[in-house]
Scaffold this motif. Sequence first.
Motif, PDB file in Angstrom:
ATOM      1  N   MET A   1       0.852  -1.192   0.000  1.00  0.00           N
ATOM      2  CA  MET A   1       0.000   0.000   0.000  1.00  0.00           C
ATOM      3  C   MET A   1       0.884   1.236   0.000  1.00  0.00           C
ATOM      4  N   PRO A   4       0.197   6.865   2.620  1.00  0.00           N
ATOM      5  CA  PRO A   4      -0.854   7.889   2.509  1.00  0.00           C
ATOM      6  C   PRO A   4      -0.417   9.268   2.981  1.00  0.00           C
ATOM      7  N   ASN A  13      -4.352  11.202  -5.456  1.00  0.00           N
ATOM      8  CA  ASN A  13      -4.860  11.168  -4.081  1.00  0.00           C
ATOM      9  C   ASN A  13      -6.213  10.472  -4.095  1.00  0.00           C
ATOM     10  N   GLY A  14      -6.546   9.865  -3.027  1.00  0.00           N
ATOM     11  CA  GLY A  14      -7.835   9.178  -2.962  1.00  0.00           C
ATOM     12  C   GLY A  14      -7.645   7.754  -2.503  1.00  0.00           C
ATOM     13  N   ASP A  15      -8.667   6.963  -2.725  1.00  0.00           N
ATOM     14  CA  ASP A  15      -8.656   5.612  -2.175  1.00  0.00           C
ATOM     15  C   ASP A  15      -8.248   4.532  -3.173  1.00  0.00           C
ATOM     16  N   ASP A  16      -7.725   4.918  -4.327  1.00  0.00           N
ATOM     17  CA  ASP A  16      -7.307   3.934  -5.322  1.00  0.00           C
ATOM     18  C   ASP A  16      -5.808   3.662  -5.164  1.00  0.00           C
ATOM     19  N   ALA A  17      -5.496   2.558  -4.508  1.00  0.00           N
ATOM     20  CA  ALA A  17      -4.096   2.212  -4.242  1.00  0.00           C
ATOM     21  C   ALA A  17      -3.311   1.982  -5.531  1.00  0.00           C
TER      22      ALA A  17
END
Length: 189
Positions: A1, A4, A13-17
């Motif tokens: 991961m 962050p 940026n955001g939740d898409d690894a």
Amino acid sequence: MPNPSLHRCSWANGDDALMAKYHDEEWGVPQRDPRMLWEMLMLEGFQAGLSWRTILHKREAFRKAFAHFDPAKVARFGEKQVEKLVADAGIIRSRAKIEATIGGARIYCDMRERGEDFARFCWSFTDGKVLVGNGRDLPASTPKSEEISRELKRRGFKFVGPVIVYAWMQAVGIVDDHAAGCFRRTRRR
């Protein structure tokens, strides 16, 4: 991961690894491998009208479908392979884009057979140097992407308009357009 706490370009940026990993490890890194430069140009062509996120999440399926983007193998694809690709739900099933990729492989191979290295060709437009954006403005295209687009089209490549070419230039590090404050941005000396 991916970490962050790192400051990235806003699109990563955001939740898409996967997008963050792509940003952190690939996007804007000067790519000098001719096959990889060609692969990325073909994938950018598939992106036309779509988002890079869509292509990135299908990239492994594209690699499998297109013989790991081995230009010599893709150049030999015929109608049977085109029909198989048009039916492959793992990729973008645009016949025009599929045929453009096969045609692009043939052009790549023709260049190689004439002794022209695709990486040298790609980097010749900037004399081998990375162009560094200002970190604020992200143009859709530039005079340089227009020049490269014209030459690619002259050679017969498809889906290589100036906007696609500029996105490709950013992806393969011909241009460093990381945002001001992004941990990956090239620092001017």
